[in-house]
Design a protein around this motif. Structure first.
Motif, PDB file in Angstrom:
ATOM      1  N   GLU A  54       0.839  -1.194   0.000  1.00  0.00           N
ATOM      2  CA  GLU A  54       0.000   0.000   0.000  1.00  0.00           C
ATOM      3  C   GLU A  54       0.873   1.241   0.000  1.00  0.00           C
ATOM      4  OE1 GLU A  54      -3.816   0.129   2.316  1.00  0.00           O
ATOM      5  OE2 GLU A  54      -2.739   1.667   3.449  1.00  0.00           O
ATOM      6  N   HIS A 409      -7.303   2.775  -4.090  1.00  0.00           N
ATOM      7  CA  HIS A 409      -8.223   1.985  -3.265  1.00  0.00           C
ATOM      8  C   HIS A 409      -9.267   2.837  -2.572  1.00  0.00           C
ATOM      9  CE1 HIS A 409      -9.369  -0.166   0.500  1.00  0.00           C
ATOM     10  NE2 HIS A 409      -9.516  -1.153  -0.355  1.00  0.00           N
ATOM     11  N   SER A 434      -5.157   6.314  -0.739  1.00  0.00           N
ATOM     12  CA  SER A 434      -4.504   5.027  -0.493  1.00  0.00           C
ATOM     13  C   SER A 434      -4.470   4.243  -1.793  1.00  0.00           C
ATOM     14  CB  SER A 434      -5.257   4.233   0.576  1.00  0.00           C
ATOM     15  OG  SER A 434      -5.135   4.832   1.850  1.00  0.00           O
ATOM     16  N   LYS A 436      -3.280   0.683  -3.699  1.00  0.00           N
ATOM     17  CA  LYS A 436      -2.956  -0.721  -3.452  1.00  0.00           C
ATOM     18  C   LYS A 436      -2.580  -1.402  -4.768  1.00  0.00           C
ATOM     19  CE  LYS A 436      -5.645  -1.743   0.703  1.00  0.00           C
ATOM     20  NZ  LYS A 436      -4.566  -2.301   1.507  1.00  0.00           N
TER      21      LYS A 436
END
Length: 436
Positions: A54, A409, A434, A436
């Motif tokens: 992440e 994300h 975020s 991912k």
């Protein structure tokens, strides 16, 4: 310059990780799917190679105003603006024992302006601007079978007048049924405070050379050229150490699938130069001097969290903290946040926090201290006050990614407004992404 205000990036990170290190510990929607721990015979394939798990990015803007600046003795503008940006890269791999390793590498950069900073010089000619960088590194090894983890961290924060080096050790262990968890963290920060004095209060000596030239030198022997902040532009300004050591403990217990509680406690001790040399104090005689505080401080905060999952769409997060120290401050903090899941992929989170504190033994307003006082400050951080902080957050996490971008994300926007009965007020807005 080193100032006391609500950090914009700190606010954003606090909102994203409301409970500290464990980002998902209060996430009911994930918890209810893993309430039963995997058995010792779990044969699920687990990839060992290093991968980026992440990437978190936070950007924020902070604006503050007030009229009790410590730089000018408890009066004057406290206007501050701060733009902060931070990124954290989380990498995961498994060692030969199949223990999960997580390496978090972070970097942050702040740019701020502060009206009071200009008046380190008596004429107001000092620079109002400043920057700060703060890289960080954290490595955690988790034994999922035993429910334990151990990690180390290192931190650095640097700005013109303040340098800080930090390190920590952290450990956690879950109960046998995986419904409880104990965590402990030891931290140490070794700081250096650059001794930048108000222009009229720089320790100095005056000598006359054989040719009749008057030479003014600082206490360190550096020739002063009379620049805007009262220090020569090439002056080797000395620093003074400030050390902080803390031990933090918490215990979380899942009472049932809906109710979760946590107890928190910290023990903090500080030693060294605990004031700031450019903070003025005006005695009742009208004469000014530099803030003077004890060289040690002990702090003891104790807290409690209670979270209740009201069905599938609403979480009630509550928090209380009591704080005391040996400077005479006693404080209470009460917080409430109610995330509401409007759709499976969109939620709104209104929040409110109330805070009050008593004054430190060493605080007095402008031109109130006596010249005979042993310690003195007019920094309103140490005054008696009440404050409120309220706002709202919006989070979007669609299954196909934000705006159709699979790797993005989730996206979160937060806004908060802070008020204090001393007249201080501020606003902060943050954006969190975020990947991912």
């Amino acid at each position: 310059m080193k100032k006391v205000y609500l950090s914009a990036l700190g606010f954003a990170l606090m909102c994203q990780m409301a409970t500290g290190r464990t980002k998902t510990v209060y996430n009911y929607y994930r918890y209810r799917n893993v309430i039963t721990a995997p058995s010792d015979t779990d044969t699920t394939y687990k990839e060992r190679k290093l991968r980026v798990d992440e990437v978190d990015f936070v950007s924020s803007y902070y604006n503050q105003n007030g009229n009790h600046s410590a730089v000018t003795g408890g009066i004057g503008s406290e206007k501050v603006t701060d733009i902060a940006n931070g990124i954290t890269l989380n990498m995961v791999w498994r060692n030969q024992a199949m223990h999960k390793n997580t390496l978090a590498v972070g970097f942050g950069f702040d740019y701020h302006t502060a009206a009071s900073q200009a008046f380190v010089s008596q004429t107001g000619a000092s620079s109002k601007d400043g920057t700060r960088i703060y890289p960080s590194l954290d490595w955690t090894v988790e034994n999922e079978k035993k429910g334990t983890s151990f990690g180390i961290g290192a931190y650095y924060s640097g700005e013109y007048n303040y340098q800080s080096l930090g390190a920590d050790l952290h450990w956690s262990a879950k109960t046998s049924d995986k419904n409880g968890e104990f965590t402990a963290k030891l931290q140490a920060y070794l700081d250096q405070v650059k001794l930048i004095y108000p222009s009229e209060l720089i320790p100095q000596t005056t000598t006359v050379t054989s040719t009749g030239t008057v030479v003014v030198t600082s206490a360190s022997g550096t020739v002063l050229s009379g620049s805007g902040n009262g220090h020569g532009s090439k002056a080797n300004i000395p620093s003074s150490p400030r050390d902080t050591y803390s031990a933090s403990f918490s215990y979380m217990q899942q009472i049932d699938p809906r109710l979760q509680i946590m107890f928190l406690g910290d023990v903090v001790t500080q030693n060294g130069y605990l004031g700031l040399p450019f903070h003025r104090v005006y005695f009742n005689t009208g004469k000014d001097t530099v803030e003077k505080l004890p060289s040690s401080r002990f702090k003891l905060p104790l807290g409690f969290r209670l979270n209740y999952f009201l069905g599938d769409n609403i979480i009630i997060r509550s928090y209380y903290r009591y704080y005391m120290d040996d400077w005479g401050i006693r404080s209470n903090t009460i917080g409430l946040e109610v995330p509401y899941k409007i759709t499976p992929f969109f939620s709104i989170s209104p929040f409110y926090r109330f805070y009050n504190q008593t004054a430190a033994k060493y605080f007095a307003p402008y031109e109130t201290h006596l010249p005979t006082d042993q310690y003195y400050t007019s920094n309103y951080e140490y005054s008696k006050f009440n404050s409120g902080f309220f706002g709202v957050g919006f989070r979007v996490a669609p299954p196909k990614g934000v705006l159709g971008w699979q790797n993005l994300h989730d996206l979160e926007i937060r806004y908060g407004h802070y008020t204090q009965n001393t007249g201080l007020g501020s606003d902060v807005v943050s954006l969190g992404l975020s990947f991912k």
